[in-house]
Design an enzyme around this catalytic site. Sequence first.
Site, PDB file in Angstrom:
ATOM      1  N   ASN A 147       0.819  -1.206   0.000  1.00  0.00           N
ATOM      2  CA  ASN A 147       0.000   0.000   0.000  1.00  0.00           C
ATOM      3  C   ASN A 147       0.859   1.266   0.000  1.00  0.00           C
ATOM      4  O   ASN A 147       1.033   1.903  -1.041  1.00  0.00           O
ATOM      5  CB  ASN A 147      -0.948  -0.034   1.195  1.00  0.00           C
ATOM      6  CG  ASN A 147      -2.081   0.955   1.056  1.00  0.00           C
ATOM      7  OD1 ASN A 147      -1.987   1.902   0.286  1.00  0.00           O
ATOM      8  ND2 ASN A 147      -3.152   0.751   1.787  1.00  0.00           N
ATOM      9  N   ASP A 148       1.432   1.602   1.147  1.00  0.00           N
ATOM     10  CA  ASP A 148       2.195   2.849   1.228  1.00  0.00           C
ATOM     11  C   ASP A 148       3.352   2.897   0.230  1.00  0.00           C
ATOM     12  O   ASP A 148       3.685   3.966  -0.284  1.00  0.00           O
ATOM     13  CB  ASP A 148       2.757   3.033   2.643  1.00  0.00           C
ATOM     14  CG  ASP A 148       1.665   3.432   3.634  1.00  0.00           C
ATOM     15  OD1 ASP A 148       0.685   4.053   3.190  1.00  0.00           O
ATOM     16  OD2 ASP A 148       1.802   3.120   4.815  1.00  0.00           O
TER      17      ASP A 148
END
Lengths: 475, 100
Positions: free
Chosen positions: A401-402
């Site tokens: 994600n990040d």
Amino acid sequence: MTPSIELAYLLSAVLFVLGLKRMQTPPTARSGNALASLGMFTAVVATLFVHDVLSWPLLLAGVLTGGAIGTVLAVRTPMTSMPELVAVFNGFGGAASAFVASAEIAQYLQGSRLVDASTYSPTLAVVIGVSLLVGMITFTGSLVAFGKLQGLLSGNPITFPGVAFVTGLLLLAGVVGIVLMALGAPELTTDPDITLYAGIGIAASAALVGLFLVFPIGGADMPVVVALLNSYSGLAAAATGFILDNTALIVSGTLVGAAGFMLTMQMCEAMNRSLANVMLGGFGGDGATSSALDIPEGKSVQETSPQDLAILATYAERVIIVPGYGLAVAQAQHAVRELADRLQSKGVDVRYAIHPVAGRMPGHMNVLLAEADVPYEQLFEMDEINSAFSSTDVALVIGANDVVNPAAREASGSPIAGMPILDVDDAETVVVIKRSLSPGYSGVPNSLFYQDNTRMLFADAKEAVSETTEAVKGL
Amino acid sequence: MIENVIIFVLAALLGTEVLTKVPQTLHTPLMSGANAISGITLVGAVIAAGMSDAWWAQALGFGALVVATINVVGGFLVTDRMLRMFGRKRSASASDSSSS
């Protein structure tokens, strides 16, 4: 110590250096590990000749107990739990140093024949104190890291106002303890209580420092913490080497300290954050708090299915798979390898892009994919592969994600601003397999999910990948 | 003491030099292998547990002996287990993978 024992210790230090050097490439790494263990064997055998062994039963019982526990842990622990195991082993390393430092104090207080009370100096007292301090911090810090990795403790930062101040005070208390031990050194025989209580004080305050140091650090910052504790466990061993005046311990402990510190700095660099920023903590959480499928106003999400993904990927020329912590949680590594195999048999070029901080420890993704037999030639580091996304048809993001959030490039105010990311959005199509739209650990919503070239596949990583594989088989 | 400080500084430089070149792929085995090496404290544990006549030192040394041996034996074994995976040639069949 006789020269032959000194030379044996030198030999073991040389074997450690050569062993670590062979860790530079996968084909030679295994022999490097074997060399290092030979070095350890040499050091232990040499030690048996330092003094007369008084209590063989105690020695054998300790080695057999530890050996049995170590073997079971090493053989039984699944690859997905490697971060936990490394954390525990770090802790044991720290505990061993704290024990040896305490035993050294005991030798002097009880007037053991091994030591000469007249050689007990303030310098030696300081070295013993430092070994005890670093060892205990490593021990309790690693236990907390283990608890967080294992899910026994919340992955969210556990913190309170002024935690850094309290930790600083406790650390100061430990240093005061060391000073007291040094001041009490000349009166060891007449007034041993100072040394005893100062030692206990150092151990107690260091134990608390370790706890408060790791409590405030969130789950996804664990790669930094595990690497840092690794470094501490080495420094603790080196400090023990200063106590025993033993070259093998100093050299090997310092090597480990350097290795851990280097990894720590690489992890921080990969997040564009300073070590201080990570350690002071309070950053982000597990990201599970926000509601599942809320789409922000003015944005839309395009969903896809395993069947559509199968068609997209099968008729692509180049696919890059981007794994993240979600892949480890879903234990999807074998399923992913099988999908890659299927695609390759259809002539698709499949590669993997690994972000340095993907997962919960340095190299976490690489170990998981290696377990699933993915050849390491297909794994690429961020700098090697980032330019390739623009010529890639499908970027398949699985549980990351990040590390793929374009906000890191754009928004200067966001917590992840400036963090180097994998440029998946350059690919023609991005498919994200994820359970929900929830933001990653940083808490920053991921604008990638709403881009025109992004398709979301809301599912468990393993199920989605397996279904896609089945669909590819039918094409 | 000063000789030990010299050794410490040189070892730190050597370690940094040798280890910066380790690729990301091997970072986990590097950590667990390095961790096994830090179990060298075992040497101190052997002296305290096996060669002392002070019973407190023996008891504390025994504790050190157990945890240091776990660290050494477990660390080297699990590193070998990981590196075996990195080294092996992949089998042609993909049948061992899990499907649910």
